[in-house]
Design an enzyme around this catalytic site. Sequence first.
Site: not given
Ligand code: CP3
Length: 347
Positions: A31, A35, A44, A80, A157
């Site tokens: 990730r 973030r 964002r 994602d 999910y």
């Molecule tokens: O590594 C990276 O940053 C690449 C991008 C990436 C995102 N999501 C961007 C994102 C990756 C590899 C993921 C994977 C992902 N997404 C997982 C598996 C990894 C893990 O952490 O367990 C899961 C379970 C998700 C589902 C998901 N997406 C959730 C639960 C959320 C909300 C909470 C959070 O902030 O993680 C997201 C949103 C998301 N995906 C964001 C990002 C940068 C945050 C969006 C924001 O608020 O800007």
Amino acid sequence: MPQDFPELKNDLLLRALKGEEVERPPVWMMRQAGRYLPQYMKIREKYSFFERVQTPELACEITQQPIDELEPDAAILFCDILTIPKALGIDVELVKGKGPVIDNPIRTTDHAFSILSEDIPEKLDYVMDAMRLTRKELNGRVPLIGFAGAPWTLFCYMVQGEGSKNFAKAKQFLFSEPDAAQHVLKELTRATISYLKAQIEAGAQVVQLFDSWAGILGPEDFNRYAWPYLQEIAEAIDEVPLILYPKGTWYALERIGFKSGAEALGIDWTITPEYAREATRNNIVLQGNLDPSRLLGPPEEIERLTKRMIDRFGVQNYVANLGHGILPDVPVDNARRFIDTVKEYEK
Ligand code: CP3
């Protein structure tokens, strides 16, 4: 395989994943894009989450932000795991402060049996466009990692309809309607294989499969509802190295290490390096596993613990990383301290 991408200048991750001898472990952070980065927060403000994911120029820019800022040894595409549910007709939105929200979660067997994996690469062409553009723009600085969610984690999910601590509704559906659940898991497996292959075709040099919620299943249920699909996917992907990240499955490490067909195994911070090495006996490259919350602590401690982590895993057959995704409140300089400590590591 595409031939017209720029030559790779830093191949440390690829060499480590092949099991070749390296001078120090490669390092990246799960990730790492988004973030905690102020540059990301600016983008964002202007675009919604899926606008950012679906606009190749934005995804490309966000992917490169941590590379410019911190210089880890790999980039991971900004995208994602919920793109696949979206392509299967599940209406996912990401709501600020809440996470994923789904209007039409799977709650009936009819809905479950109507899920069919068709034309996934075509439906997710925006991911392939972002991958191609990013691979080109990275200009060979570091390898580009593609990824997908594992079937069980996506199922969580798609049935729960939102994030959760225990995914009780998803488990209730799984245990009450196992045939319908298995149908969804099988379609997700098919979808994931075609999705990862398309990502590789579009330029991904490594792929990672996130089974972030594997650990909420007990060992027997993991064996029935998660492991067979992980194995099927890992065996189907032979074009580039695959990293499996089945969080919380300490009891299955030996089997994953010997029988998954993956090149590397990501482990979380609740497992000691010694335990992971003993279970897998150098048959698989290990990735991990600093507690992500440690990046909130004092920089001197980050440095000390990171060195200790490498001492314990060893330099070879190892990819330095966190034990799960980086947390939103991590100071950028703390993340930098983590990356720099690995890059300066000397035995
Ligand atoms: O590594 C990276 O940053 C690449 C991008 C990436 C995102 N999501 C961007 C994102 C990756 C590899 C993921 C994977 C992902 N997404 C997982 C598996 C990894 C893990 O952490 O367990 C899961 C379970 C998700 C589902 C998901 N997406 C959730 C639960 C959320 C909300 C909470 C959070 O902030 O993680 C997201 C949103 C998301 N995906 C964001 C990002 C940068 C945050 C969006 C924001 O608020 O800007």
